[in-house]
Design a protein around this motif. Sequence first.
Motif, mmCIF file in Angstrom:
data_model
loop_
_atom_site.group_PDB
_atom_site.id
_atom_site.type_symbol
_atom_site.label_atom_id
_atom_site.label_comp_id
_atom_site.label_asym_id
_atom_site.label_seq_id
_atom_site.Cartn_x
_atom_site.Cartn_y
_atom_site.Cartn_z
ATOM 1 N N VAL A 39 0.843 -1.190 0.000
ATOM 2 C CA VAL A 39 0.000 0.000 0.000
ATOM 3 C C VAL A 39 0.879 1.241 0.000
ATOM 4 O O VAL A 39 1.739 1.398 0.876
ATOM 5 C CB VAL A 39 -0.929 0.038 1.229
ATOM 6 N N VAL A 40 0.681 2.118 -0.974
ATOM 7 C CA VAL A 40 1.321 3.431 -0.980
ATOM 8 C C VAL A 40 0.356 4.406 -0.318
ATOM 9 O O VAL A 40 -0.775 4.585 -0.782
ATOM 10 C CB VAL A 40 1.649 3.902 -2.402
ATOM 11 N N VAL A 41 0.791 5.025 0.768
ATOM 12 C CA VAL A 41 -0.015 6.001 1.488
ATOM 13 C C VAL A 41 0.455 7.402 1.075
ATOM 14 O O VAL A 41 1.636 7.731 1.218
ATOM 15 C CB VAL A 41 0.126 5.827 3.011
ATOM 16 N N VAL A 122 -3.071 2.263 -3.735
ATOM 17 C CA VAL A 122 -2.734 3.609 -3.291
ATOM 18 C C VAL A 122 -3.919 4.169 -2.525
ATOM 19 O O VAL A 122 -5.078 3.894 -2.859
ATOM 20 C CB VAL A 122 -2.368 4.519 -4.487
ATOM 21 N N ILE A 123 -3.647 4.940 -1.468
ATOM 22 C CA ILE A 123 -4.692 5.580 -0.686
ATOM 23 C C ILE A 123 -4.231 6.966 -0.284
ATOM 24 O O ILE A 123 -3.047 7.186 -0.024
ATOM 25 C CB ILE A 123 -5.052 4.748 0.566
ATOM 26 N N ALA A 135 -2.825 9.259 -9.453
ATOM 27 C CA ALA A 135 -1.847 8.184 -9.639
ATOM 28 C C ALA A 135 -2.483 6.975 -10.319
ATOM 29 O O ALA A 135 -1.880 6.352 -11.202
ATOM 30 C CB ALA A 135 -1.248 7.785 -8.286
ATOM 31 N N ALA A 136 -3.720 6.652 -9.915
ATOM 32 C CA ALA A 136 -4.388 5.485 -10.485
ATOM 33 C C ALA A 136 -4.769 5.688 -11.944
ATOM 34 O O ALA A 136 -5.025 4.720 -12.662
ATOM 35 C CB ALA A 136 -5.626 5.154 -9.661
ATOM 36 N N ALA A 144 -7.369 1.679 -5.667
ATOM 37 C CA ALA A 144 -7.148 3.060 -5.225
ATOM 38 C C ALA A 144 -8.259 3.454 -4.268
ATOM 39 O O ALA A 144 -9.421 3.076 -4.462
ATOM 40 C CB ALA A 144 -7.108 4.018 -6.412
ATOM 41 N N VAL A 145 -7.896 4.223 -3.226
ATOM 42 C CA VAL A 145 -8.878 4.710 -2.260
ATOM 43 C C VAL A 145 -8.761 6.223 -2.166
ATOM 44 O O VAL A 145 -7.688 6.758 -1.892
ATOM 45 C CB VAL A 145 -8.674 4.082 -0.866
ATOM 46 N N ASP A 146 -9.887 6.884 -2.387
ATOM 47 C CA ASP A 146 -9.989 8.337 -2.301
ATOM 48 C C ASP A 146 -10.806 8.679 -1.065
ATOM 49 O O ASP A 146 -12.020 8.478 -1.042
ATOM 50 C CB ASP A 146 -10.653 8.883 -3.565
ATOM 51 N N CYS A 147 -10.141 9.194 -0.029
ATOM 52 C CA CYS A 147 -10.830 9.641 1.170
ATOM 53 C C CYS A 147 -11.008 11.154 1.080
ATOM 54 O O CYS A 147 -10.045 11.906 1.268
ATOM 55 C CB CYS A 147 -10.039 9.269 2.418
ATOM 56 N N TYR A 148 -12.207 11.563 0.722
ATOM 57 C CA TYR A 148 -12.607 12.972 0.598
ATOM 58 C C TYR A 148 -11.584 13.861 -0.103
ATOM 59 O O TYR A 148 -11.220 14.928 0.365
ATOM 60 C CB TYR A 148 -13.014 13.570 1.953
#
Length: 247
Positions: A39-41, A122-123, A135-136, A144-148
Amino acid sequence: MSDTLSAATVTITGADGTEIEAYLSRPEGEQDVAPRGGVVVIHHMPGYDRATKEMVRRFAELGYDAVCPNLYHREAPGAAPDDAAATARAQGGVPDERLVGDVAGAAAYLRGLDSSNGKVAVIGHCSGGRQAVLAACHLDLQAAVDCYGAFVTGTPPPDRPITNLVERLPDLAAPLLGLFGNEDSFPSPEQVDELEQILQGQGSTYEFHRYDDAGHGFFAVDRPSYRVVAANDGWERIAAFFGTHLS
């Protein structure tokens, strides 16, 4: 889940071959021998701080190798997070092209670990949410996770030298998880609706969850914006999403 983990500052090769600082955390013990995803943070605008590093360690606890590149390393090596963030903002922020290169370097670092199964997600939160989607749209990522993340859609203000990502969204290949607060303004519910309509129209794989009584930064345990119910549910969604796409 891993009861023990390691954490350390490492050096990775980012955009244009530049070596930058990063924070790495990995499971230890029995899980250390099993192939696993990475996971890339992407840290938020306030920088490469304690709260972000705690998230990196949480992904190691969940059984992943996780790394957070210090996106402000070039502008302010060794500086405190607030000072580095101020310096980076004064210089116009992180250019999109450089961000993509730094995330590519972080993903390559994870895939180079002997524990890697070759899958990387990625998040990002806040500005990092937009950057995770960016990035995605450019890299070979499995989730990929998009938090707000603000300004994936919508119009950035004049003092932000960025554009929205609407024209890049057709290149989004990774499944996307989006977590949003219904009391947020950046992104607003209308901007989240616009993003969902685009993803539906182009046949993207995505999953959105929206939370009442939650605004921007509802994951941030050290801020008044923290919302226990939304954050706990969000973490469960993230764990399930990565479990599906990184196993």
